[in-house]
Design a protein around this motif. Structure first.
Motif, mmCIF file in Angstrom:
data_model
loop_
_atom_site.group_PDB
_atom_site.id
_atom_site.type_symbol
_atom_site.label_atom_id
_atom_site.label_comp_id
_atom_site.label_asym_id
_atom_site.label_seq_id
_atom_site.Cartn_x
_atom_site.Cartn_y
_atom_site.Cartn_z
ATOM 1 N N HIS A 1 -7.416 3.094 -2.309
ATOM 2 C CA HIS A 1 -6.079 2.630 -1.943
ATOM 3 C C HIS A 1 -5.295 2.398 -3.228
ATOM 4 O O HIS A 1 -5.810 1.816 -4.190
ATOM 5 C CB HIS A 1 -6.158 1.307 -1.180
ATOM 6 C CG HIS A 1 -6.844 1.392 0.145
ATOM 7 N ND1 HIS A 1 -7.959 0.656 0.449
ATOM 8 C CD2 HIS A 1 -6.563 2.117 1.255
ATOM 9 C CE1 HIS A 1 -8.338 0.914 1.694
ATOM 10 N NE2 HIS A 1 -7.508 1.804 2.198
ATOM 11 N N LEU B 1 0.868 -1.172 0.000
ATOM 12 C CA LEU B 1 0.000 0.000 0.000
ATOM 13 C C LEU B 1 0.906 1.222 0.000
ATOM 14 O O LEU B 1 1.661 1.436 0.949
ATOM 15 C CB LEU B 1 -0.905 0.009 1.227
ATOM 16 C CG LEU B 1 -1.702 1.301 1.469
ATOM 17 C CD1 LEU B 1 -2.695 1.560 0.346
ATOM 18 C CD2 LEU B 1 -2.427 1.238 2.825
ATOM 19 N N VAL C 1 -3.081 6.803 -1.066
ATOM 20 C CA VAL C 1 -4.532 6.863 -1.211
ATOM 21 C C VAL C 1 -4.823 8.162 -1.947
ATOM 22 O O VAL C 1 -4.231 9.197 -1.650
ATOM 23 C CB VAL C 1 -5.256 6.784 0.154
ATOM 24 C CG1 VAL C 1 -4.872 7.940 1.055
ATOM 25 C CG2 VAL C 1 -6.760 6.716 -0.023
#
Length: 476
Positions: free
Chosen positions: A167, A79, A82
């Motif tokens: 995300h 990740l 965002v």
């Protein structure tokens, strides 16, 4: 003759093949017998048997499948950011709404998907009332497309609209990215078709408060290692589809220090931290794009019969296969989920199978890893042994074992992964999926959970097309 006499004087050891009726007769007579469930390959369909003969004789297919699962296994998802969908999702524009599953027209969509689209149009400010939104959706002014065709995935209705934060997942091994919205939590939520003021206000809070704080935190990190979290969570009782308690906790542990380092307003920061802490399904919307990034990297391997996507839109179930065109879906009517209903609901209330979250099973977790998650049976029904049996059965329809995602209850054997359309057709065993059930009407929400399988017609169509494509290739 002497051998026959001996046989008649000995205890019989009976193996019954095929129909179980004879086995039941033996049971009534207290005669020990073993039941062997057997059906002819491909259900006896000659066209499919010939397809299997053609593919199983090709050494290129096995080599291609091993290459495909190697790509999947080596993928490493992080990740990294965002951001609003319109800023990062390829091809996203102001009048595009992404949905789960294969392509479908507005007039054919199920209740939860239509309800979620109505909510998304109001959230975007393109309509003020549900009636205006419904009229706009049917006007032809709005474009609809599968999230899968834009490097994205979405749970249940799967709706992604331009302003929604997503995300950003980076597969650092192969350099591609995948996207998914932020999980809203439980209750009245857009993914089940709810579109009340409460739902829109929560989406606005995610956009205006939650996402900016998370973005700051991620900018301080080198990315959050999602592959590592998934691997650990499988050893802690999750299967990373319908049970994400451990994975969400592990993500919380990874992100919390970065959140605390931001210059965010104290009260806003507390709200953000509380939102993750109290949402046990938060990691689902990280698990899904993590799987998507690995499987997308593995698409396009010539001769590969490995499935790279399974998805459903509440009307149809669709699959994609690595060795065939990336935009080609093989679809059939979606099945209904069989399992446990919340009090007050029954099969009559349920929508057909819905959502992109089957990307987890396509990766080899979710239903394939239920043996790692004994507590999941309290949610989807059955017994612990059923969960273990499902995991063991999936080895029969897959191309390999993923040691990165091992299952403790199977003596840490690597999980089955790389669904092979040949093996599905040959064994008559369909991939197992555990999933939530949505009410057929928009906005009611989740009404239960259980087990479902893809329609076999998806695999039959895929293998038929595979032979058509590669027969032509062989003749050139």
């Amino acid at each position: 003759m002497e051998i026959s006499k001996n046989i008649l004087n000995e205890d019989l050891k009976i193996i019954n093949i095929g129909t179980s009726t004879f086995k039941k007769d033996m049971d009534l007579q207290n005669v020990e017998a073993v039941q062997y469930d057997w059906r002819p390959p491909a259900g006896g369909n000659i066209e499919l048997v010939n397809a299997l003969d053609f593919l199983n004789d090709k050494e290129e297919v096995e080599k291609a499948n091993q290459e495909t699962i190697k790509i999947i296994k080596e993928a490493h998802a992080f990740l990294v950011d965002v951001d609003q969908a319109v800023n990062v999702i390829p091809g996203m524009h102001d009048k595009l709404i992404l949905h789960s599953g294969p392509p479908i027209k507005w007039e054919n969509m199920c209740g939860p998907v239509r309800g979620a689209i109505i909510g998304a149009l109001m959230y975007e400010g393109l309509a003020e009332t549900p009636e205006e939104a419904e009229e706009l959706a049917g006007s032809g002014e709005i474009e609809f497309a599968p999230a899968h065709e834009h490097d994205a995935v979405g749970p249940m209705a799967g709706i992604i609209s331009p302003s929604m934060p997503v995300h950003v997942i980076e597969n650092r091994t192969h350099g591609n990215k995948a996207y998914c919205t932020v999980n809203e939590g439980l209750g009245k939520v857009l993914r089940f078709g709810a579109n009340s003021k409460e739902v829109i206000d929560r989406l606005k809070w995610i956009e205006q408060t939650f996402a900016p704080v998370l973005k700051k935190a991620l900018s301080l990190s080198d990315g959050i290692d999602l592959k590592s979290i998934t691997s650990q969570a499988l050893h802690m009782g999750d299967e990373c589809h319908n049970r994400n308690k451990a994975s969400t906790s592990l993500f919380y542990r990874e992100i919390i220090d970065y959140l605390l380092q931001t210059d965010s307003d104290t009260e806003e920061l507390r709200e953000v931290i509380r939102f993750i802490k109290e949402n046990e399904h938060y990691f689902l919307n990280l698990s899904m794009p993590s799987c998507k990034s690995a499987l997308d990297a593995a698409h396009g391997v010539k001769y590969s019969t490995v499935v790279t996507a399974m998805a459903r839109n509440g009307v149809e179930f669709g699959i994609k296969v690595s060795g065939l065109d990336k935009d080609q879906w093989f679809t059939a009517p979606a099945n209904f989920v069989k399992g446990m209903f919340f009090p007050g609901y029954s099969e009559d209330d349920a929508a057909p199978d819905l959502g992109d979250s089957t990307i987890t099973e396509t990766m080899g977790i979710g239903g394939f890893a239920m043996g790692a998650s004994p507590a999941i049976v309290q949610f989807v029904g059955g017994e612990v042994q059923d969960a273990i049996n499902y995991s063991e059965q999936m080895y029969e329809v897959t191309a390999g074992e993923n040691s990165n995602y091992s299952i403790p209850a199977l003596n840490f054997r690597g999980g089955a992964y790389g669904i092979d359309i040949r093996k599905v057709i040959e064994t008559n065993i369909l991939p197992v999926i555990n999933t939530g059930m949505a009410h057929k009407e928009a906005g009611v929400g989740q009404i239960g959970a259980g087990i479902v399988h893809p329609p076999v017609a998806c695999f039959e169509k895929a293998i038929t097309e595979f032979v058509n494509v590669y027969e032509e290739d062989s003749n050139e």
